[in-house]
Design a protein around this motif. Structure first.
Motif, PDB file in Angstrom:
ATOM      1  N   ALA A 112      -3.165  -5.627  -3.223  1.00  0.00           N
ATOM      2  CA  ALA A 112      -1.952  -4.961  -2.724  1.00  0.00           C
ATOM      3  C   ALA A 112      -1.909  -4.977  -1.206  1.00  0.00           C
ATOM      4  O   ALA A 112      -0.852  -5.189  -0.602  1.00  0.00           O
ATOM      5  CB  ALA A 112      -1.900  -3.527  -3.236  1.00  0.00           C
ATOM      6  N   LEU A 113      -3.049  -4.774  -0.571  1.00  0.00           N
ATOM      7  CA  LEU A 113      -3.127  -4.786   0.887  1.00  0.00           C
ATOM      8  C   LEU A 113      -2.724  -6.145   1.443  1.00  0.00           C
ATOM      9  O   LEU A 113      -1.905  -6.249   2.360  1.00  0.00           O
ATOM     10  CB  LEU A 113      -4.553  -4.429   1.327  1.00  0.00           C
ATOM     11  N   ILE A 114      -3.277  -7.205   0.879  1.00  0.00           N
ATOM     12  CA  ILE A 114      -2.971  -8.553   1.356  1.00  0.00           C
ATOM     13  C   ILE A 114      -1.502  -8.886   1.135  1.00  0.00           C
ATOM     14  O   ILE A 114      -0.830  -9.420   2.028  1.00  0.00           O
ATOM     15  CB  ILE A 114      -3.895  -9.577   0.668  1.00  0.00           C
ATOM     16  N   ARG A 115      -0.984  -8.554  -0.029  1.00  0.00           N
ATOM     17  CA  ARG A 115       0.429  -8.846  -0.304  1.00  0.00           C
ATOM     18  C   ARG A 115       1.350  -8.010   0.569  1.00  0.00           C
ATOM     19  O   ARG A 115       2.391  -8.476   1.005  1.00  0.00           O
ATOM     20  CB  ARG A 115       0.723  -8.631  -1.785  1.00  0.00           C
ATOM     21  N   SER A 116       0.968  -6.768   0.844  1.00  0.00           N
ATOM     22  CA  SER A 116       1.780  -5.924   1.715  1.00  0.00           C
ATOM     23  C   SER A 116       1.810  -6.470   3.133  1.00  0.00           C
ATOM     24  O   SER A 116       2.831  -6.391   3.817  1.00  0.00           O
ATOM     25  CB  SER A 116       1.238  -4.489   1.738  1.00  0.00           C
TER      26      SER A 116
END
Length: 197
Positions: free
Chosen positions: A113-117
């Motif tokens: 989620a962090l990378i996609r955000s």
């Protein structure tokens, strides 16, 4: 058949005040909504609706969407369990715990989620990273005692985020081709070097 008068005299159900039950319902709803919509598209209002509580109650328990995400989704909270035990075995516990969690997560892990955000909403990514980082660092500092422990913990986070990007987001290259056990073995050696050399 009840008459309208009997229905009118029926007792009104009172709301039960049970913070632990509310918190559990919120976490369960958050897991479902984050898994279905991802971090960026999930809303506190939808989570509150599915949990059967108010938006305000969710915020009272968790303060922010970032804190709710970290509490609801496996990840940082696992660190608190991994740091228990012999410090010598910590690198292996971190590596195997990380790989096991990521292999089960199906794309719903905080690192993913962090990378996609970061690609779509830099501000959200920063808030999410800081929420995850604060909780993880506090747990790791109970086991990593070097003078530069915070730098080592940041290096560990960078390594795990990099592996996440390569294997679990992009899914290409040598790391993506390793079996989970092979990945955990390689990662154990790298984590040991980061934390103890």
């Amino acid at each position: 058949m009840d008459s309208p008068i009997a229905e009118a005299e029926a007792p009104i159900r009172k709301r039960v005040r049970n913070p632990e039950a509310h918190r559990a319902a919120i976490l369960q709803a958050a897991q479902a909504v984050f898994a279905e919509r991802g971090y960026a598209r999930a809303t506190i209002r939808e989570i509150a609706r599915q949990a059967g509580v108010t938006h305000g109650l969710v915020m009272r328990h968790f303060d922010s969407k970032e804190n709710l995400f970290v509490a609801a989704v496996p990840g940082a909270r696992d660190v608190e369990q991994l740091v228990q035990g012999d410090p010598e075995g910590l690198p292996e516990r971190i590596a195997h715990g990380f790989v096991s969690r990521m292999e089960r997560a199906g794309g719903n892990d905080p690192f993913v989620a962090l990378i996609r955000s970061a690609a779509s909403n830099e501000e959200a990514a920063v808030r999410l990273y800081m929420a995850m980082h604060e909780r993880s660092t506090a747990a790791y500092l109970t086991a990593v005692t070097a003078a530069d422990a915070e730098v080592r913990i940041e290096m560990l986070a960078a390594e795990l985020i990099g592996v996440t990007f390569n294997r679990y987001v992009i899914g290409r290259g040598a790391l993506a081709e390793l079996t989970p056990d092979q990945l955990a073995d390689h990662l154990t050696r790298v984590i040991r070097a980061i934390l103890y050399t």
